[in-house]
Enzyme design. Structure first.
Site, PDB file in Angstrom:
ATOM      1  N   HIS A  14       0.780   5.138  -2.575  1.00  0.00           N
ATOM      2  CA  HIS A  14       0.470   4.773  -3.972  1.00  0.00           C
ATOM      3  C   HIS A  14       0.034   6.047  -4.688  1.00  0.00           C
ATOM      4  CE1 HIS A  14      -1.449   1.906  -7.059  1.00  0.00           C
ATOM      5  NE2 HIS A  14      -1.606   3.134  -7.530  1.00  0.00           N
ATOM      6  N   HIS A  16       0.268   8.439  -8.509  1.00  0.00           N
ATOM      7  CA  HIS A  16       0.651   8.652  -9.914  1.00  0.00           C
ATOM      8  C   HIS A  16       0.999  10.121 -10.110  1.00  0.00           C
ATOM      9  CE1 HIS A  16      -0.812   4.673 -11.214  1.00  0.00           C
ATOM     10  NE2 HIS A  16      -1.692   4.849 -10.242  1.00  0.00           N
ATOM     11  N   LEU A  17       2.251  10.376 -10.471  1.00  0.00           N
ATOM     12  CA  LEU A  17       2.678  11.767 -10.700  1.00  0.00           C
ATOM     13  C   LEU A  17       2.814  12.093 -12.184  1.00  0.00           C
ATOM     14  CD1 LEU A  17       5.419  12.439  -7.972  1.00  0.00           C
ATOM     15  CD2 LEU A  17       3.099  13.387  -8.084  1.00  0.00           C
ATOM     16  N   ARG A  18       2.818  11.059 -13.049  1.00  0.00           N
ATOM     17  CA  ARG A  18       2.996  11.276 -14.502  1.00  0.00           C
ATOM     18  C   ARG A  18       4.338  11.956 -14.778  1.00  0.00           C
ATOM     19  NH1 ARG A  18      -1.119   7.722 -14.531  1.00  0.00           N
ATOM     20  NH2 ARG A  18      -3.171   8.677 -14.357  1.00  0.00           N
ATOM     21  N   LYS A 100       6.583  -3.045  -8.702  1.00  0.00           N
ATOM     22  CA  LYS A 100       5.147  -3.046  -8.935  1.00  0.00           C
ATOM     23  C   LYS A 100       4.748  -4.108  -9.957  1.00  0.00           C
ATOM     24  CE  LYS A 100       0.881  -1.740  -8.939  1.00  0.00           C
ATOM     25  NZ  LYS A 100       0.167  -0.488  -8.890  1.00  0.00           N
ATOM     26  N   HIS A 137      -1.087  -4.691  -8.308  1.00  0.00           N
ATOM     27  CA  HIS A 137      -2.405  -4.290  -8.801  1.00  0.00           C
ATOM     28  C   HIS A 137      -3.228  -5.568  -8.810  1.00  0.00           C
ATOM     29  CE1 HIS A 137      -5.297  -1.797 -11.134  1.00  0.00           C
ATOM     30  NE2 HIS A 137      -5.764  -3.017 -11.348  1.00  0.00           N
ATOM     31  N   HIS A 175      -4.683  -0.553  -3.282  1.00  0.00           N
ATOM     32  CA  HIS A 175      -6.026  -0.022  -3.547  1.00  0.00           C
ATOM     33  C   HIS A 175      -7.113  -1.099  -3.470  1.00  0.00           C
ATOM     34  CE1 HIS A 175      -4.874  -1.399  -7.496  1.00  0.00           C
ATOM     35  NE2 HIS A 175      -4.263  -0.305  -7.862  1.00  0.00           N
ATOM     36  N   ASP A 248      -3.768   6.510  -4.631  1.00  0.00           N
ATOM     37  CA  ASP A 248      -3.945   6.192  -6.051  1.00  0.00           C
ATOM     38  C   ASP A 248      -4.443   7.417  -6.813  1.00  0.00           C
ATOM     39  OD1 ASP A 248      -3.864   4.703  -8.364  1.00  0.00           O
ATOM     40  OD2 ASP A 248      -5.749   3.653  -7.996  1.00  0.00           O
ATOM     41  N   ALA A 264      -9.439   5.574 -16.627  1.00  0.00           N
ATOM     42  CA  ALA A 264      -9.678   5.227 -15.221  1.00  0.00           C
ATOM     43  C   ALA A 264      -8.747   6.035 -14.329  1.00  0.00           C
ATOM     44  CB  ALA A 264      -9.424   3.741 -15.009  1.00  0.00           C
TER      45      ALA A 264
HETATM   46  C1  NCD Z   1      -4.317   4.412 -12.668  1.00  0.00           C
HETATM   47  C2  NCD Z   1      -3.738   5.346 -13.721  1.00  0.00           C
HETATM   48  O1  NCD Z   1      -4.472   6.156 -14.286  1.00  0.00           O
HETATM   49  O2  NCD Z   1      -2.521   5.294 -13.951  1.00  0.00           O
HETATM   50  N1  NCD Z   1      -5.738   4.414 -12.801  1.00  0.00           N
HETATM   51  C3  NCD Z   1      -6.638   4.054 -11.863  1.00  0.00           C
HETATM   52  O3  NCD Z   1      -7.817   3.986 -12.152  1.00  0.00           O
HETATM   53  N2  NCD Z   1      -6.270   3.806 -10.627  1.00  0.00           N
HETATM   54  C4  NCD Z   1      -3.729   3.068 -12.800  1.00  0.00           C
HETATM   55  C5  NCD Z   1      -3.972   2.174 -11.635  1.00  0.00           C
HETATM   56  O4  NCD Z   1      -3.430   2.377 -10.534  1.00  0.00           O
HETATM   57  O5  NCD Z   1      -4.722   1.197 -11.785  1.00  0.00           O
HETATM   58 ZN    ZN Z   2      -2.653   3.435  -9.253  1.00  0.00          ZN
END
Ligand code: NCD
Ligand code: ZN
Length: 346
Positions: A14, A16-18, A100, A137, A175, A248, A264
């Site tokens: 899991h 996030h690479l943006r 997802k 999620h 998560h 995450d 977040a």
């Molecule tokens: C994630 C995000 O910033 O994209 N933020 C987080 O707090 N984990 C989104 C997510 O996975 O809930």
């Molecule tokens: Zn996430």
């Protein structure tokens, strides 16, 4: 006492690479230690179709520095309009490894998520048929539900009904942050797995709120009481194969974290393996670290474990940068609050 530990190269289930400059900045932080990662689709706009996922994968590969190896495992963002045939084609081509589910409004960039769960039944049916996992999620979003109760309620109100309605569907509860989730996954059959983040093994809600608010510890699902953190540590270090690492790691630039309405997400890609080695060592479970980071995830996703290895070596404290520069601004690296003695040689 062993001072060196060789593991199959880990994967992150899991991440996030943006996109754009942020992608270029954070991708090497993951690729340095990890072979593969499940790539979250919550871009703006989200990655909804197979064609969008293919284009995103190409942007990720174009951002990978020369000499680094990394395989992005792409996901689709499930909406009420998702076409089962498009999902099936993206899976059949080998491009997409999961879909997802974000309940609408649950977290960063989740406005396109699901409100009416009846509308996604045909997609879930197709996924069960073709063996494509659903990543969830796991938080309900109703305004009246306390933020600390949102995960536990999701199990009863959403997850369990979905699993009963689609018995063949394989689901990852992502998560997880509560003992309720640990118990639910432990009691379920092998169609259910769960990812656990690095930071939820380290912090509880006091770390966020006591002695002044710490925005870099704020993520969703929000960290819970200490008893829940202890349940997560026990699950991760237990050797149970349905728990595996999903960091995450979720970068946001500091001005958006240190803000009146802060984003977040904890950015853990850089130092995750060193942090996990400390957590597992403290539990006397270093021999189970490889299962958590490198074996259980591939087994759940029905992919081969990596042949390449990394070696962790214990010595003087290792220092990681406090921040990385993203091009859009600095991103603070997760501070576990204790020294890290395990160096990673990839
Ligand atoms: C994630 C995000 O910033 O994209 N933020 C987080 O707090 N984990 C989104 C997510 O996975 O809930
Ligand atoms: Zn996430």
């Amino acid at each position: 006492m062993s001072h060196s530990l060789t593991l199959r190269r880990p994967d992150d289930w899991h991440l996030h690479l943006r996109d754009g400059a942020m992608l270029r900045a954070v991708l090497p932080e993951t690729a340095r230690h990890f072979a593969r990662a499940i790539i979250m689709p919550n871009l703006v706009p989200p990655v909804v179709t197979g064609a969008q996922a293919a284009a995103y994968r190409d942007r990720i590969m174009a951002a990978l520095p020369e000499g680094m190896a990394f395989e992005p495992l792409m996901t689709l963002y499930l909406t009420e309009d998702t076409d089962p045939a498009d999902v099936a084609a993206a899976h059949a081509s080998g491009l997409v490894k999961a879909v997802k589910l974000y309940p609408a409004g649950a977290t960063t960039n989740s406005a396109s998520g699901v409100r009416d769960f009846a509308r996604i039944a045909p997609v879930l049916e197709k996924m069960a048929e073709i063996g494509l996992p659903l990543c969830t999620h796991g938080e309900v979003t109703a305004a009246e539900v306390d933020i600390f109760d949102r995960e536990a309620l999701f199990i009863d109100k959403v997850l369990d009904p979905i699993r009963r309605a689609h018995p063949g569907l394989r689901v990852v509860m992502e998560h997880i942050t509560t003992s309720q989730a640990v118990d639910y996954v432990t009691a379920a059959d092998e169609s259910l797995g769960a990812t656990i983040t690095t930071h939820h093994l380290v912090i509880n809600r006091n770390h966020i709120l006591v002695g002044g608010i710490k925005p870099h510890y704020y993520c969703l699902p929000v960290a819970k009481r200490e008893e829940h953190r202890l349940a997560l540590v026990k699950a991760a270090t237990s050797g149970a194969d349905r728990f595996f690492l999903g960091t995450d790691s979720a970068p946001h630039v500091d001005p958006l974290k240190e803000h009146a309405c802060g984003c977040a997400g904890c950015f853990t890609a850089t130092n995750t393996m060193s942090v996990l080695a400390e957590v597992f060592e403290a539990e006397g479970a270093l021999d189970r670290l490889e299962g958590f980071t490198s074996l259980n995830g591939p087994a759940f996703y029905r992919l081969p474990a990596n042949e390449a290895t990394i070696t962790l070596t214990k010595g003087d404290p290792v220092t990681y940068p406090a921040k990385i520069d993203s091009g859009d601004g600095p991103v603070t690296v997760f501070d576990p609050g204790f020294p890290l003695h395990w160096r990673v040689d990839a």
